[in-house]
Design a protein around this motif. Structure first.
Motif, PDB file in Angstrom:
ATOM      1  N   ALA A   1      -8.034  -3.132   5.633  1.00 22.87           N
ATOM      2  CA  ALA A   1      -8.305  -1.822   6.122  1.00 22.87           C
ATOM      3  C   ALA A   1      -9.122  -0.987   5.336  1.00 22.87           C
ATOM      4  O   ALA A   1     -10.483  -0.995   5.445  1.00 22.87           O
ATOM      5  CB  ALA A   1      -6.866  -1.394   6.084  1.00 22.87           C
TER       6      ALA A   1
ATOM      7  N   ARG B   1       1.029  -1.123  -0.064  1.00 23.13           N
ATOM      8  CA  ARG B   1       0.027   0.003  -0.051  1.00 23.13           C
ATOM      9  C   ARG B   1       0.860   1.288   0.046  1.00 23.13           C
ATOM     10  O   ARG B   1       1.730   1.523   0.898  1.00 23.13           O
ATOM     11  CB  ARG B   1      -1.007   0.103   1.282  1.00 23.13           C
ATOM     12  CG  ARG B   1      -2.139   0.850   1.089  1.00 23.13           C
ATOM     13  CD  ARG B   1      -3.010   0.441   2.281  1.00 23.13           C
ATOM     14  NE  ARG B   1      -2.338   0.741   3.615  1.00 23.13           N
ATOM     15  CZ  ARG B   1      -3.242   1.249   4.676  1.00 23.13           C
ATOM     16  NH1 ARG B   1      -4.624   1.144   4.405  1.00 23.13           N
ATOM     17  NH2 ARG B   1      -2.470   1.513   5.752  1.00 23.13           N
TER      18      ARG B   1
ATOM     19  N   GLY C   1      -1.734  -2.560  14.586  1.00 22.73           N
ATOM     20  CA  GLY C   1      -0.592  -1.797  14.128  1.00 22.73           C
ATOM     21  C   GLY C   1      -0.490  -2.439  12.755  1.00 22.73           C
ATOM     22  O   GLY C   1      -1.281  -2.971  11.979  1.00 22.73           O
ATOM     23  N   ASP C   2       1.176  -2.466  12.483  1.00 17.85           N
ATOM     24  CA  ASP C   2       1.317  -2.922  11.028  1.00 17.85           C
ATOM     25  C   ASP C   2       1.614  -4.438  11.204  1.00 17.85           C
ATOM     26  O   ASP C   2       2.618  -4.991  11.665  1.00 17.85           O
ATOM     27  CB  ASP C   2       2.564  -2.080  10.719  1.00 17.85           C
ATOM     28  CG  ASP C   2       2.832  -2.334   9.212  1.00 17.85           C
ATOM     29  OD1 ASP C   2       3.084  -3.620   8.835  1.00 17.85           O
ATOM     30  OD2 ASP C   2       2.874  -1.490   8.496  1.00 17.85           O
ATOM     31  N   ALA C   3       0.664  -5.138  10.494  1.00 18.13           N
ATOM     32  CA  ALA C   3       0.944  -6.556  10.627  1.00 18.13           C
ATOM     33  C   ALA C   3       2.265  -7.137  10.045  1.00 18.13           C
ATOM     34  O   ALA C   3       2.891  -7.966  10.355  1.00 18.13           O
ATOM     35  CB  ALA C   3      -0.233  -7.416   9.666  1.00 18.13           C
ATOM     36  N   GLY C   4       2.388  -6.730   8.842  1.00 21.53           N
ATOM     37  CA  GLY C   4       3.601  -7.243   8.198  1.00 21.53           C
ATOM     38  C   GLY C   4       4.883  -6.881   9.352  1.00 21.53           C
ATOM     39  O   GLY C   4       5.801  -7.691   9.321  1.00 21.53           O
TER      40      GLY C   4
ATOM     41  N   MET D   1      -4.837  -8.113   7.396  1.00 20.55           N
ATOM     42  CA  MET D   1      -5.620  -6.661   7.656  1.00 20.55           C
ATOM     43  C   MET D   1      -6.380  -6.270   6.678  1.00 20.55           C
ATOM     44  O   MET D   1      -5.976  -6.338   5.096  1.00 20.55           O
ATOM     45  CB  MET D   1      -4.604  -5.623   7.959  1.00 20.55           C
ATOM     46  CG  MET D   1      -3.527  -5.772   8.953  1.00 20.55           C
ATOM     47  SD  MET D   1      -4.192  -6.449  10.455  1.00 20.55           S
ATOM     48  CE  MET D   1      -4.799  -4.748  11.216  1.00 20.55           C
TER      49      MET D   1
ATOM     50  N   GLY E   1      -5.127   5.612   7.670  1.00 17.78           N
ATOM     51  CA  GLY E   1      -5.450   4.388   7.237  1.00 17.78           C
ATOM     52  C   GLY E   1      -5.110   2.919   7.770  1.00 17.78           C
ATOM     53  O   GLY E   1      -5.228   1.882   7.346  1.00 17.78           O
ATOM     54  N   TYR E   2      -4.881   3.217   9.059  1.00 21.04           N
ATOM     55  CA  TYR E   2      -4.609   2.050  10.087  1.00 21.04           C
ATOM     56  C   TYR E   2      -5.921   1.803  10.877  1.00 21.04           C
ATOM     57  O   TYR E   2      -6.760   2.718  10.930  1.00 21.04           O
ATOM     58  CB  TYR E   2      -3.592   2.416  10.962  1.00 21.04           C
ATOM     59  CG  TYR E   2      -2.306   2.306  10.439  1.00 21.04           C
ATOM     60  CD1 TYR E   2      -1.523   1.056  10.767  1.00 21.04           C
ATOM     61  CD2 TYR E   2      -1.658   3.033   9.347  1.00 21.04           C
ATOM     62  CE1 TYR E   2      -0.455   0.600  10.349  1.00 21.04           C
ATOM     63  CE2 TYR E   2      -0.432   2.657   9.028  1.00 21.04           C
ATOM     64  CZ  TYR E   2       0.262   1.282   9.418  1.00 21.04           C
ATOM     65  OH  TYR E   2       1.496   0.995   8.841  1.00 21.04           O
ATOM     66  N   ILE E   3      -6.224   0.524  11.012  1.00 20.14           N
ATOM     67  CA  ILE E   3      -7.268   0.135  11.760  1.00 20.14           C
ATOM     68  C   ILE E   3      -7.203   0.569  13.227  1.00 20.14           C
ATOM     69  O   ILE E   3      -6.267   0.103  13.690  1.00 20.14           O
ATOM     70  CB  ILE E   3      -7.622  -1.543  11.535  1.00 20.14           C
ATOM     71  CG1 ILE E   3      -7.768  -1.748   9.902  1.00 20.14           C
ATOM     72  CG2 ILE E   3      -8.856  -1.951  12.130  1.00 20.14           C
ATOM     73  CD1 ILE E   3      -7.808  -3.229   9.600  1.00 20.14           C
TER      74      ILE E   3
END
Ligand code: PRP
Ligand code: URA
Length: 210
Positions: free
Chosen positions: A136, A105, A200-203, A134, A193-195
């Motif tokens: 999002a 993204r 947080g950042d899954a990756g 995720m 654009g974060y849930i």
């Protein structure tokens, strides 16, 4: 058959999700939990597989049994984070093939950028389970599924760990024929654009890159 949209309420999944979300959870535990949640989700996502009757000789007689009727499957993680869900899925369906679709993204436009796509050759004969922790805005899942549809698989199922209402709605509208399984449905997306509350950042949390 009507499309399925499943938000899990199973206590085991909810418990694991509560640890996954915690910002103190280590990379190793995070990775293990993603794997376990994916496996539990796959158990439900395969509920509709057709079976055939077989007779099995036990040490004490003949049992009327059921076996899965040759339904072929493929798992297609959206790189990177979707990779974290593949081993859990393979634990339940070890004969499945695995394809890969690479999207990231763009953090400014929030639009997905595709960089890789390698799918099993006989995908037309397979049910494809697309995995990504995720959902999002939904852009990545929608684009990945559009790419996969060009190869005409028998069926597409999308599995994510956390969805935002915005992404779920967008995906439902863009691909009304795709079954959707989410371990949890959250509140909203923030301005980046974060849930929220998300995880947080899954990756980054799976691969320890931040
Ligand atoms: C994350 C996540 C999804 C996407 C979701 O990937 O794993 O693929 O964002 O966002 P969207 O629904 O708004 O498209 P990211 O782009 O961070 O790439 P990564 O997996 O390589 O970290
Ligand atoms: N991608 C993630 O990894 N987390 C989010 O909350 C949104 C997109």
């Amino acid at each position: 058959m009507e499309r399925r949209v499943v938000i899990f309420d199973h206590p085991l999944i909810q418990h694991k999700l509560s640890i996954l979300r915690n910002k103190e959870t280590s990379t190793k535990d995070f990775r293990d939990l993603v794997d376990e949640i994916a496996m539990l989700m796959m158990f439900e996502a395969t509920r509709d597989l057709s079976t055939e009757s077989v007779k099995v000789e036990t040490p004490c007689g003949i049992a009327d049994c059921k076996q899965i009727a040759g339904r072929k499957m493929a798992f297609v993680p959206i790189l990177r984070a979707g990779l974290g869900m593949v081993d859990g899925c393979l634990k339940l369906v070890p004969s499945a093939r695995v394809g890969h679709i690479g999207l990231y993204r763009n953090e400014e436009t929030l639009k997905p950028v595709e960089y890789y796509c390698k799918l099993p050759k006989d995908i037309e004969e397979r049910d494809v389970f697309v995995t990504d922790p995720m959902l999002a805005t939904g852009g990545s899942a929608i684009d990945a599924i559009s790419q996969i549809k060009l190869r005409k698989p028998r069926k597409i199922i999308f599995m994510c760990i956390i969805a935002a209402p915005e992404g779920l709605k967008a995906l439902e509208e863009a691909h009304p024929d795709v079954d959707i399984f989410c371990a949890g449905l959250d509140d909203h997306l923030n301005e980046n654009g974060y849930i929220v509350p998300g995880l947080g950042d899954a990756g980054d949390r799976i691969f320890g890159t931040k």
